[in-house]
Design a protein around this motif. Structure first.
Motif, short mmCIF file in Angstrom:
data_model
loop_
_atom_site.label_atom_id
_atom_site.label_comp_id
_atom_site.label_asym_id
_atom_site.label_seq_id
_atom_site.Cartn_x
_atom_site.Cartn_y
_atom_site.Cartn_z
N ALA A 1 0.83 -1.20 0.00
CA ALA A 1 0.00 0.00 0.00
C ALA A 1 0.87 1.25 0.00
CB ALA A 1 -0.92 0.02 1.22
N THR A 2 2.16 1.07 0.22
CA THR A 2 3.06 2.23 0.33
C THR A 2 3.29 2.89 -1.02
OG1 THR A 2 5.00 0.82 0.05
CG2 THR A 2 4.26 1.24 2.30
N ALA A 3 3.72 4.14 -0.97
CA ALA A 3 4.01 4.91 -2.18
C ALA A 3 5.17 5.85 -1.90
CB ALA A 3 2.77 5.70 -2.62
N GLU A 4 5.89 6.20 -2.93
CA GLU A 4 7.02 7.12 -2.79
C GLU A 4 7.19 7.90 -4.09
OE1 GLU A 4 10.84 4.88 -2.49
OE2 GLU A 4 9.55 3.09 -2.46
N ARG A 5 7.93 9.01 -3.99
CA ARG A 5 8.16 9.82 -5.20
C ARG A 5 9.61 10.25 -5.27
NH1 ARG A 5 4.34 14.85 -3.37
NH2 ARG A 5 5.64 15.64 -1.67
N GLN B 1 16.64 11.74 -4.96
CA GLN B 1 16.15 11.14 -3.71
C GLN B 1 14.70 10.68 -3.87
OE1 GLN B 1 16.77 14.20 -0.70
NE2 GLN B 1 18.55 13.10 0.08
N TRP B 2 14.42 9.53 -3.26
CA TRP B 2 13.05 9.04 -3.12
C TRP B 2 12.53 9.38 -1.73
CZ3 TRP B 2 10.00 6.82 -6.83
CH2 TRP B 2 10.64 6.40 -8.00
N THR B 3 11.30 9.87 -1.67
CA THR B 3 10.68 10.24 -0.40
C THR B 3 9.37 9.49 -0.26
OG1 THR B 3 11.62 12.46 -0.57
CG2 THR B 3 9.82 12.15 1.00
N LEU B 4 9.16 8.86 0.90
CA LEU B 4 7.90 8.18 1.15
C LEU B 4 6.77 9.20 1.29
CD1 LEU B 4 9.09 5.47 3.69
CD2 LEU B 4 8.15 5.02 1.41
N ILE B 5 5.62 8.90 0.70
CA ILE B 5 4.42 9.71 0.89
C ILE B 5 3.39 8.84 1.59
CG2 ILE B 5 4.91 11.15 -1.13
CD1 ILE B 5 2.81 9.51 -2.67
N ALA B 6 2.21 9.37 1.82
CA ALA B 6 1.16 8.62 2.52
C ALA B 6 0.86 7.32 1.78
CB ALA B 6 -0.09 9.47 2.63
N SER B 7 0.54 6.29 2.55
CA SER B 7 0.16 5.01 1.96
C SER B 7 -1.28 5.05 1.46
CB SER B 7 0.30 3.89 2.99
OG SER B 7 1.66 3.71 3.34
N MET B 8 -1.56 4.21 0.47
CA MET B 8 -2.92 4.10 -0.06
C MET B 8 -3.87 3.49 0.97
SD MET B 8 -2.27 2.71 -3.94
CE MET B 8 -1.22 1.34 -3.41
N GLN B 9 -5.15 3.61 0.67
CA GLN B 9 -6.16 2.96 1.51
C GLN B 9 -6.10 1.44 1.36
OE1 GLN B 9 -8.26 4.71 3.46
NE2 GLN B 9 -7.87 6.77 2.73
N HIS C 1 -5.33 16.97 -13.42
CA HIS C 1 -5.66 18.17 -12.64
C HIS C 1 -4.95 18.19 -11.28
CE1 HIS C 1 -8.44 18.83 -15.79
NE2 HIS C 1 -9.42 18.07 -15.34
N GLY C 2 -3.66 17.86 -11.29
CA GLY C 2 -2.86 17.99 -10.08
C GLY C 2 -3.06 16.90 -9.05
N LYS C 3 -3.68 15.79 -9.46
CA LYS C 3 -3.87 14.67 -8.54
C LYS C 3 -3.46 13.36 -9.22
CE LYS C 3 -7.61 16.83 -5.91
NZ LYS C 3 -9.04 16.76 -5.48
N VAL C 4 -3.09 12.38 -8.40
CA VAL C 4 -2.73 11.04 -8.89
C VAL C 4 -3.91 10.12 -8.67
CG1 VAL C 4 -1.19 9.07 -8.61
CG2 VAL C 4 -0.28 11.38 -8.38
N TYR C 5 -4.27 9.39 -9.73
CA TYR C 5 -5.36 8.41 -9.65
C TYR C 5 -4.79 7.02 -9.87
CZ TYR C 5 -8.65 12.29 -9.94
OH TYR C 5 -9.37 13.45 -9.69
N ASN D 1 -3.84 13.56 -3.23
CA ASN D 1 -3.68 15.01 -3.29
C ASN D 1 -2.33 15.37 -2.67
OD1 ASN D 1 -3.73 17.79 -2.99
ND2 ASN D 1 -5.89 17.87 -2.44
N PRO D 2 -1.36 15.86 -3.47
CA PRO D 2 -0.04 16.16 -2.89
C PRO D 2 -0.06 17.33 -1.91
CG PRO D 2 -0.17 16.91 -5.17
CD PRO D 2 -1.41 16.12 -4.91
N GLU D 3 -1.07 18.19 -2.00
CA GLU D 3 -1.14 19.33 -1.08
C GLU D 3 -1.47 18.89 0.34
OE1 GLU D 3 -3.78 22.27 -2.61
OE2 GLU D 3 -2.53 22.69 -4.39
N THR D 4 -2.29 17.85 0.46
CA THR D 4 -2.66 17.35 1.79
C THR D 4 -1.95 16.05 2.15
OG1 THR D 4 -4.53 16.12 0.86
CG2 THR D 4 -4.95 18.39 1.57
N ASN D 5 -1.23 15.46 1.17
CA ASN D 5 -0.57 14.16 1.36
C ASN D 5 -1.57 13.12 1.85
OD1 ASN D 5 1.58 12.30 1.40
ND2 ASN D 5 2.02 12.72 3.56
#
Length: 577
Positions: A379-383, A390-398, A410-414, A432-436
């Motif tokens: 469920a993890t994700a990184e960018r 550098q790779w940085t961990l972001i919030a994990s998926m549901q 439109h500025g979001k990942v689906y 949403n990268p603005e709210t992570n």
């Protein structure tokens, strides 16, 4: 501005230690010779060769006081405010005074302002003052945006015949249909028919007439009054019919690409199909699709590591290959293919091993989401940030998901579908990268693992996949405004684990697994017609490949089907006035 520059400018403003006065229309500017010499070789020659050592006042003709003020301020500060109102006058002045820093600033400003309406004017302007770099960029912009330029630009109608020939004979001219070029020629002639009809044969010879639909040539070219009145045009039409017949028999033979009437123009973008599973094992094969020639070209690949179930992404002139599986090991490694240099380089590895990974690009970052690490569905994700490597961990998926697919809109990942270790998924979520934060959106109508997902026609398309029972050919599209999925026309073939990408305003899918075997089939969907069609297939059959579209390359011809510059005829061309 550096501290020393600030001191020099303060001395200028206070008229301290000044040893020169620049006079323009009786307006005087007190300056320091050494500062202006550093700014321009013109001033160095003026102070050392074109005047006596004791001379302190220098009259500069053909420059306004406002422009000279900007030039002198630039010499002291390194900054110049370039605007729409001053760029032309400023460019002309600094071109004469050889102030290269301002010339560069003006060129960059004009490049940013370039549009289909003004690119020809900028081309003329750069040509008049002979600045090759700006000439090249303006011409390239004109070629790349020719359809809009020809349809909307008033400057297009004022082109000389010589300039029009330079445009329409170029292999880099970007048109989906060659009839666009022919209709642009007619529009140009109709603007001043009495003066321009004499150029019809010269111009018609530059159109790839044999690439048109035969019915269009018969109905719109052979019956055109200007064409009918020209004996040379009749000869061109005879050669066109011969070339069309040759095309049906020998598509893309050497005779075809040497013939100016049939040679495809260069594409502005190339579709890459990378890696995958072929003949029972992973492959390192890369094929490039030339949409103008409808041909796949093998890309020489010095990376000997075969891999499947990887993600690929195009960013800043390079193709990144992310994660994957070689039949034994799940990779966390990432490799970058420099398209200019044709070289591979390993960059920073991800935090996790990821095969069956979903990869996309947004705001200069590469996102790697979910996948399988050899033990668990993730469920993890990184960018990845290429400037810092550098790779940085972001919030994990549901949800945990491998074999999913993702895109950006439109500025979001689906991300949609996939496999959670026990079942194929119909769920989808949005980052949403603005709210992570990841948020679940409406479920798809079908479960889809090994799915293809891409943003197209302002919607998120979910195509094909495996629903746990069968490979699918159905497709559906998500509207973010209404949070709903709607069916769209189905593909011609059932498939999962295929490559998906956009090129030439169409959605392309390539390869995959049809439930029995891997496939080399390629098809494309046009949102304008709502139809799927079958372009040329890949050379090798494979699934678990990944596709991306590359563009903006200086060496696009390296990855396109080969062209030759020879004309189809040895006849002398008419003189162009």
């Amino acid at each position: 501005m550096s501290e020393s520059s600030s001191v020099y400018d303060d001395l200028r403003l206070e008229k301290e230690l000044c040893d020169a006065v620049i006079r323009v229309d009786n307006v005087e500017f007190h300056t320091h010779k050494i500062i202006l010499c550093n700014c321009s070789p013109y001033f160095r020659a003026l102070f050392t060769n074109w005047s006596t050592p004791n001379c302190q006042v220098f009259d500069i003709p053909n420059v306004s006081p406002d422009i000279m003020k900007l030039i002198i301020e630039f010499a002291y500060t390194g900054f110049v405010p370039v605007t729409k109102n001053n760029v032309q006058e400023l460019f002309i002045a600094v071109d004469r005074l050889n102030v290269m820093g301002i010339i560069q600033a003006c060129s960059q400003f004009l490049e940013k302002q370039m549009s289909p309406e003004n690119c020809i004017g900028i081309w003329w302007f750069a040509d008049a003052y002979y600045h090759p770099e700006l000439i090249h960029k303006a011409l390239l912009f004109t070629l790349s945006n020719f359809e809009k330029v020809a349809a909307t630009s008033e400057e297009f109608l004022s082109l000389s015949a010589q300039k029009l020939v330079q445009i329409i004979e170029s292999d880099q001219l970007n048109v989906k249909q060659e009839k666009t070029v022919y209709e642009a020629i007619l529009r140009w002639i109709d603007f001043a028919p009495e003066d321009r009809r004499k150029y019809i044969a010269l111009l018609l010879f530059k159109v790839r007439l044999a690439l048109m639909v035969p019915e269009y040539v018969i109905d719109n070219v052979t019956h055109n009054e200007v064409v009918k009145a020209c004996a040379e045009c009749q000869m061109i039409l005879v050669k066109t019919l011969e070339a069309m017949n040759d095309l049906r028999k020998n598509w893309f033979s050497e005779s075809i690409i040497c013939n100016f009437l049939t040679r495809p123009r260069l594409p502005t973008a190339i579709l890459f199909a990378v890696g995958g599973w072929s003949e029972g094992s992973p492959t390192n094969t890369i094929e490039a699709y030339d949409v103008r020639a409808d041909r796949w070209v093998n890309v020489i690949n010095t990376d000997k590591t075969p891999r499947a179930y990887q993600g690929v992404a195009f960013l800043n002139g390079s193709v990144y290959c992310v994660g994957g599986f070689d039949g034994v090991v799940q990779f966390s490694t990432v490799h970058r293919f420099n398209l200019d240099a044709h070289t591979w380089q390993e960059v920073a590895s991800m935090h996790s091993r990821r095969c069956y990974v979903s990869v996309t690009v947004m705001d200069g970052h590469i996102y790697a989401i979910g996948g399988y690490d050899g033990h668990n569905r993730l469920a993890t994700a990184e960018r990845y940030q290429p400037t810092t490597n550098q790779w940085t961990l972001i919030a994990s998926m549901q949800d945990q998901r491998s074999d999913a697919s993702c895109t950006t809109l439109h500025g979001k990942v689906y991300i949609c579908g996939g496999f959670n270790g026990s079942e194929c998924l119909s769920t989808a979520e949005c980052y949403n990268p603005e709210t992570n934060q990841w948020t679940l959106i409406a479920d798809m109508d079908s479960r889809r693992s090994g799915i293809g997902v891409i943003a197209y026609a302002d919607r998120v398309f979910a195509v094909g996949g495996f629903d746990g029972t069968a490979r699918l050919h159905t497709a559906e599209a998500y509207n973010p405004q209404t949070n709903t999925w709607n069916a769209v026309p189905s593909m011609l073939h059932h498939r999962s684990n295929f490559g998906i990408a956009l090129i030439d305003d169409c959605l392309f899918v390539a390869g995959g697994f049809n439930g029995i075997t891997t496939t080399l089939d390629v098809e494309c969907y046009d949102a304008e017609t709502s139809e799927w069609s079958g372009p040329r297939n890949m050379a090798i059959s494979r699934s678990a490949l990944s596709c991306c579209t590359v563009y903006g390359l200086n060496n696009m011809a390296d990855y396109a089907a080969p062209r030759y510059s020879q004309q189809f005829s040895g006849e002398e061309e008419d003189e162009v006035e």
